[in-house]
Design an enzyme around this catalytic site. Structure first.
Site, mmCIF file in Angstrom:
data_model
loop_
_atom_site.group_PDB
_atom_site.id
_atom_site.type_symbol
_atom_site.label_atom_id
_atom_site.label_comp_id
_atom_site.label_asym_id
_atom_site.label_seq_id
_atom_site.Cartn_x
_atom_site.Cartn_y
_atom_site.Cartn_z
ATOM 1 N N ASP A 25 0.838 -1.208 0.000
ATOM 2 C CA ASP A 25 0.000 0.000 0.000
ATOM 3 C C ASP A 25 0.871 1.256 0.000
ATOM 4 O OD1 ASP A 25 -2.388 1.345 -0.061
ATOM 5 O OD2 ASP A 25 -2.691 1.304 2.109
ATOM 6 N N HIS A 42 2.287 3.579 -9.153
ATOM 7 C CA HIS A 42 2.078 2.153 -9.437
ATOM 8 C C HIS A 42 3.264 1.574 -10.213
ATOM 9 C CE1 HIS A 42 -1.785 2.294 -7.637
ATOM 10 N NE2 HIS A 42 -2.345 3.046 -8.558
ATOM 11 N N LEU A 136 11.113 -20.062 -4.980
ATOM 12 C CA LEU A 136 10.042 -19.287 -4.327
ATOM 13 C C LEU A 136 8.691 -19.499 -5.017
ATOM 14 C CD1 LEU A 136 9.443 -16.800 -2.319
ATOM 15 C CD2 LEU A 136 9.660 -15.414 -4.387
HETATM 16 C C1 IPE Z 1 -5.400 -2.802 -0.142
HETATM 17 O O1 IPE Z 1 -5.068 -1.462 -0.343
HETATM 18 C C2 IPE Z 1 -5.395 -3.527 -1.436
HETATM 19 C C3 IPE Z 1 -4.117 -3.611 -2.141
HETATM 20 C C4 IPE Z 1 -2.952 -3.183 -1.740
HETATM 21 C C5 IPE Z 1 -4.181 -4.246 -3.415
HETATM 22 P P1 IPE Z 1 -6.188 -0.325 -0.439
HETATM 23 O O2 IPE Z 1 -5.457 0.955 -0.593
HETATM 24 O O3 IPE Z 1 -7.172 -0.661 -1.500
HETATM 25 O O4 IPE Z 1 -6.897 -0.439 0.991
HETATM 26 P P2 IPE Z 1 -7.882 0.553 1.751
HETATM 27 O O5 IPE Z 1 -8.967 0.917 0.786
HETATM 28 O O6 IPE Z 1 -7.079 1.768 2.139
HETATM 29 O O7 IPE Z 1 -8.353 -0.205 2.943
HETATM 30 C C1 IPE Z 2 -1.619 0.188 -3.389
HETATM 31 O O1 IPE Z 2 -1.370 1.552 -3.406
HETATM 32 C C2 IPE Z 2 -1.801 -0.364 -4.787
HETATM 33 C C3 IPE Z 2 -3.175 -0.809 -5.101
HETATM 34 C C4 IPE Z 2 -4.195 -0.809 -4.306
HETATM 35 C C5 IPE Z 2 -3.380 -1.295 -6.448
HETATM 36 P P1 IPE Z 2 -2.556 2.594 -3.389
HETATM 37 O O2 IPE Z 2 -2.913 2.922 -4.797
HETATM 38 O O3 IPE Z 2 -3.673 2.139 -2.532
HETATM 39 O O4 IPE Z 2 -1.833 3.832 -2.725
HETATM 40 P P2 IPE Z 2 -2.463 4.884 -1.714
HETATM 41 O O5 IPE Z 2 -2.992 4.112 -0.534
HETATM 42 O O6 IPE Z 2 -3.553 5.599 -2.456
HETATM 43 O O7 IPE Z 2 -1.314 5.761 -1.365
HETATM 44 MG MG MG Z 3 -4.110 2.395 -0.544
#
Ligand code: IPE
Ligand code: IPE
Ligand code: MG
Length: 255
Positions: A25, A42, A136
């Site tokens: 995240d 990303h 792995l």
């Molecule tokens: C969780 O992250 C899902 C992934 C990393 C793929 P999110 O950014 O979607 O989670 P929430 O919405 O903050 O809980």
């Molecule tokens: C996690 O990073 C990646 C996915 C959920 C695909 P985020 O896109 O949720 O990044 P933040 O939480 O908005 O910073």
């Molecule tokens: Mg996120």
């Protein structure tokens, strides 16, 4: 080798998690902090995936499960969702040769029917090609939700009961657990979430029942081998009791 070093070598092996499950995240915030589009975050996130796979392989971790797209992430703006889908396709195509060379076994968990045929074909191909690899195991959770996983397992068991293959009364936590994603692999020992949030966000709900949880404020694109090392050190300091007392655990460790 001295007695002490033998002991520390064997204890360090014992304290290495077999299975690490990560919620990657913070990509969006990483990009926002730099006044760049979320897409850039990303793309940087993919580099961190490559680093994490290498680091886990080198450290002898057996299974790495990465949350790449949750069943709730479809709620994001259409442009971000399509960008992520394109990034998945592009990344699998680009990385699969090297993963195969490095003896990595690829798996995907999650509901696949929502994906375009192109993506589904690539996933099948990557799995088939790397199925025999014994290094792995890399499980990518895409369109995955812990509740979906449990509901799917329950439906599977219900179908088998209706077909007369199993008795309804035989359904228990063992048979339900055995019908879930990753049931053939060791359960996650260590869960890591980057990005500062302290929640599970519908990740491996069942499988995480006794997993050690580790949260870091680092944003996913900044996660590197040193950060993994810190998480592993934290794990090594934990006493996993699985319901028993600390004394019992100490005694069985000494025995
Ligand atoms: C969780 O992250 C899902 C992934 C990393 C793929 P999110 O950014 O979607 O989670 P929430 O919405 O903050 O809980
Ligand atoms: C996690 O990073 C990646 C996915 C959920 C695909 P985020 O896109 O949720 O990044 P933040 O939480 O908005 O910073
Ligand atoms: Mg996120």
């Amino acid at each position: 080798m001295t007695r002490e070093s033998v002991q520390s070598a064997s204890s360090s092996v014992a304290q290495l998690p077999r299975h690490v499950a990560i919620i990657m995240d913070g990509n969006g915030r990483w990009a926002c902090q730099r006044n760049r589009p979320r897409a850039m975050g990303h793309r940087e996130g993919v580099k961190a995936v490559r680093r994490a796979v290498k680091a886990c392989r080198e450290r002898g971790i057996e299974v790495l499960t990465l949350f790449a797209f949750s069943s709730e992430n479809w709620r994001r703006p259409k442009t971000e969702v399509s960008l992520l889908m394109e990034l998945f396709v592009h990344t699998i195509r680009k990385e699969i040769d090297e993963l195969h060379r490095n003896d990595v076994c690829m798996r995907f968990i999650g509901e696949r029917s929502a994906f375009e045929p192109k993506m589904r074909a690539l996933m099948d191909e990557a799995e088939a090609r790397t199925a025999g690899n014994r290094g792995l195991t890399l499980a990518m959770a895409v369109n995955y939700g812990g509740r979906w996983d449990i509901a799917t397992a329950a439906r599977e068991l219900a179908k088998r009961a209706l077909a007369g293959e199993i008795a309804v009364d035989s359904i228990d936590s063992d048979s339900l657990g055995a019908s879930l994603s990753l049931a053939d692999l060791p359960e996650p020992d260590l869960f890591i979430r980057t990005g500062g949030e302290q929640r599970i966000s519908n990740y491996l709900l069942w499988q995480l029942a006794y997993t050690e949880l580790y949260f870091t404020d680092l944003l996913w694109p900044d996660f590197d081998d040193a950060a993994l090392g810190e998480a592993l050190q934290s794990f090594a300091r934990r006493q996993r009791r699985f319901g028993r007392t600390g004394d019992q655990v100490e005694q069985s460790r000494r025995a």
